[in-house]
Design a protein around this motif. Structure first.
Motif, PDB file in Angstrom:
ATOM      1  N   UNK A 110       1.158  -0.990   0.264  1.00 14.62           N
ATOM      2  CA  UNK A 110      -0.240  -0.322  -0.254  1.00 14.62           C
ATOM      3  C   UNK A 110       1.025   1.305   0.204  1.00 14.62           C
ATOM      4  N   UNK A 111       0.521   2.160  -0.647  1.00 21.41           N
ATOM      5  CA  UNK A 111       1.082   3.532  -0.290  1.00 21.41           C
ATOM      6  C   UNK A 111       0.977   4.045   0.951  1.00 21.41           C
ATOM      7  N   UNK A 112       1.969   4.760   0.865  1.00 22.00           N
ATOM      8  CA  UNK A 112       2.101   5.209   2.823  1.00 22.00           C
ATOM      9  C   UNK A 112       1.357   6.193   3.240  1.00 22.00           C
ATOM     10  N   UNK A 113       0.720   7.268   2.016  1.00 22.51           N
ATOM     11  CA  UNK A 113      -0.741   7.676   2.248  1.00 22.51           C
ATOM     12  C   UNK A 113      -2.244   6.518   3.201  1.00 22.51           C
ATOM     13  N   UNK A 114      -2.384   5.674   2.111  1.00 18.68           N
ATOM     14  CA  UNK A 114      -3.331   4.822   2.283  1.00 18.68           C
ATOM     15  C   UNK A 114      -3.043   4.382   4.023  1.00 18.68           C
ATOM     16  N   UNK A 115      -1.767   3.609   4.507  1.00 17.60           N
ATOM     17  CA  UNK A 115      -1.480   3.145   5.536  1.00 17.60           C
ATOM     18  C   UNK A 115      -1.187   4.278   6.358  1.00 17.60           C
ATOM     19  N   UNK A 116      -1.221   5.242   5.848  1.00 17.67           N
ATOM     20  CA  UNK A 116      -1.361   6.779   7.372  1.00 17.67           C
ATOM     21  C   UNK A 116      -2.656   7.145   7.571  1.00 17.67           C
ATOM     22  N   UNK A 117      -3.358   7.250   6.061  1.00 14.31           N
ATOM     23  CA  UNK A 117      -5.214   6.897   6.992  1.00 14.31           C
ATOM     24  C   UNK A 117      -5.958   6.017   7.317  1.00 14.31           C
ATOM     25  N   UNK A 118      -5.386   5.048   7.081  1.00 15.85           N
ATOM     26  CA  UNK A 118      -6.035   3.785   7.850  1.00 15.85           C
ATOM     27  C   UNK A 118      -6.154   3.650   8.958  1.00 15.85           C
ATOM     28  N   UNK A 119      -4.315   4.232   9.530  1.00 14.34           N
ATOM     29  CA  UNK A 119      -4.442   4.005  10.473  1.00 14.34           C
ATOM     30  C   UNK A 119      -5.254   5.156  11.797  1.00 14.34           C
ATOM     31  N   UNK A 120      -4.705   6.527  11.186  1.00  7.18           N
ATOM     32  CA  UNK A 120      -5.947   7.326  11.796  1.00  7.18           C
ATOM     33  C   UNK A 120      -7.076   7.286  11.812  1.00  7.18           C
ATOM     34  N   UNK A 121      -7.510   6.462  10.824  1.00  5.57           N
ATOM     35  CA  UNK A 121      -9.173   5.666  11.022  1.00  5.57           C
ATOM     36  C   UNK A 121      -9.216   5.171  12.498  1.00  5.57           C
TER      37      UNK A 121
END
Length: 186
Positions: A110-121
């Motif tokens: 996954x792109x880092x932005x997707x990993x970060x957004x899922x972690x934030x969620x």
């Protein structure tokens, strides 16, 4: 000199400098142990999985314990056991949802932005879970204390001591979870 070689040399220098800045200029002592290191994502998934398993185990064991408690009156045994099973089953379901959701995060593909957004969620969901959990656990605990006091149980000191120990352990667990979520988001 070829421009590709200069670009590769610059990337190599930048990579070496980044490794030095992160304290990685030396090789690990045990290269076989590299696969055993856990990431923040692995620790969170493992913690949720263990929490779910222990919650299911407690859902099975403690209602039996409530029926054998001599300090709990007969009129309170069934309601306390049923409400406990409901609360703990909901907790096990939510912990399973967290574990499955975080298990879908794959930082390698996954792109880092997707990993970060899922972690934030999932971090936001975890905070909501904690707030809602306290709103359910505190009234249930008050009901349990009420049922014990109506049944003639007079040693409230033990319950207060247990609540203090449980609160400290719970706050430590929340601190560890938020630390791992912070590491995932950054």
């Amino acid at each position: 000199m070829n421009s590709n070689n200069m670009d590769i040399d610059q990337m190599r220098k930048a990579w070496i400098e980044m490794g030095k800045a992160l304290g990685m200029e030396t090789l690990p002592d045990e290269p076989d142990n590299m696969n055993k290191k856990k990431t923040s994502l692995d620790r969170l998934c493992t913690r949720y999985m263990r929490g779910r398993d222990f919650t299911i185990l407690a859902t099975i064991i403690f209602p039996i314990f409530f029926f054998w408690m001599p300090s709990l009156g007969d009129e309170y045994k069934i309601p306390v056991a049923i409400t406990y099973v409901i609360v703990m089953s909901a907790n096990a379901y939510l912990l399973n949802w967290f574990q499955r959701g975080l298990g879908r995060i794959d930082p390698l593909t996954m792109p880092i932005t997707q990993v970060s957004s899922m972690a934030k969620y999932y971090k936001k969901c975890h905070i909501r879970y904690l707030l809602f959990g306290y709103l359910v656990a505190i009234p249930w605990s008050i009901y349990f204390i009420y049922a014990l006091s109506c049944s003639g149980f007079r040693s409230i000191d033990d319950l207060v001591f247990g609540a203090i120990i449980g609160g400290i352990c719970g706050l430590y667990g929340v601190w560890k979870d938020m630390k791992d979520y912070r590491n995932l988001v950054e």
